[in-house]
Design a protein around this motif. Structure first.
Motif, short mmCIF file in Angstrom:
data_model
loop_
_atom_site.label_atom_id
_atom_site.label_comp_id
_atom_site.label_asym_id
_atom_site.label_seq_id
_atom_site.Cartn_x
_atom_site.Cartn_y
_atom_site.Cartn_z
N ALA A 18 0.83 -1.21 0.00
CA ALA A 18 0.00 0.00 0.00
C ALA A 18 0.87 1.25 0.00
N SER A 19 1.94 1.24 0.79
CA SER A 19 2.84 2.40 0.86
C SER A 19 3.57 2.63 -0.45
N ASP A 22 1.24 4.36 -2.86
CA ASP A 22 0.72 5.65 -2.42
C ASP A 22 1.70 6.75 -2.85
N ASP A 57 -2.65 4.42 5.72
CA ASP A 57 -2.51 3.21 4.89
C ASP A 57 -2.45 1.97 5.77
#
Length: 113
Positions: A18-19, A22, A57
């Motif tokens: 997710a990071s 992002d 996140d």
């Protein structure tokens, strides 16, 4: 394996994924450790929005019950005392709950008084 039964390592991988996707975080190295659904974030970013985005996140990841955000914020450039003073005064003037008369903000060595 269902998302509820995800191991800590699988949760770590999901947070790292997710990071990496992002755009607020993709340029930073964020360390992630998960223990029994508690995600611990570490690393350094250059703005508060990135730190908060990392926590968001992580907390949005299935299997995470708590987030401990140990990310440090170290801006690339530091504002001068005059800029800090102007920003504080402007913020106080915009606050609808303050009856603003004369505002006197004193900043020295990047600390307000």
């Amino acid at each position: 394996m269902s998302p509820i039964d995800a191991t800590d390592r699988e949760i770590e991988a999901a947070i790292e994924d997710a990071s990496s996707y992002d755009p607020r975080l993709s340029s930073f190295e964020i360390g992630v450790e998960v223990d029994n659904g508690v995600a611990v974030l570490a690393g350094t970013v250059d703005n508060l929005k990135a730190k908060l985005a990392a926590a968001q996140d992580a907390s949005n990841t299935m299997g995470v019950w708590q987030v401990e955000n140990n990310i440090d914020v170290e801006p690339e450039t530091r504002p001068s005392d005059a800029e800090i003073s102007q920003n504080i005064e402007a913020s106080l003037r915009r606050d609808p709950y303050l009856e603003v008369g004369e505002i006197d903000v004193s900043v020295g060595l990047r600390k307000t008084r």
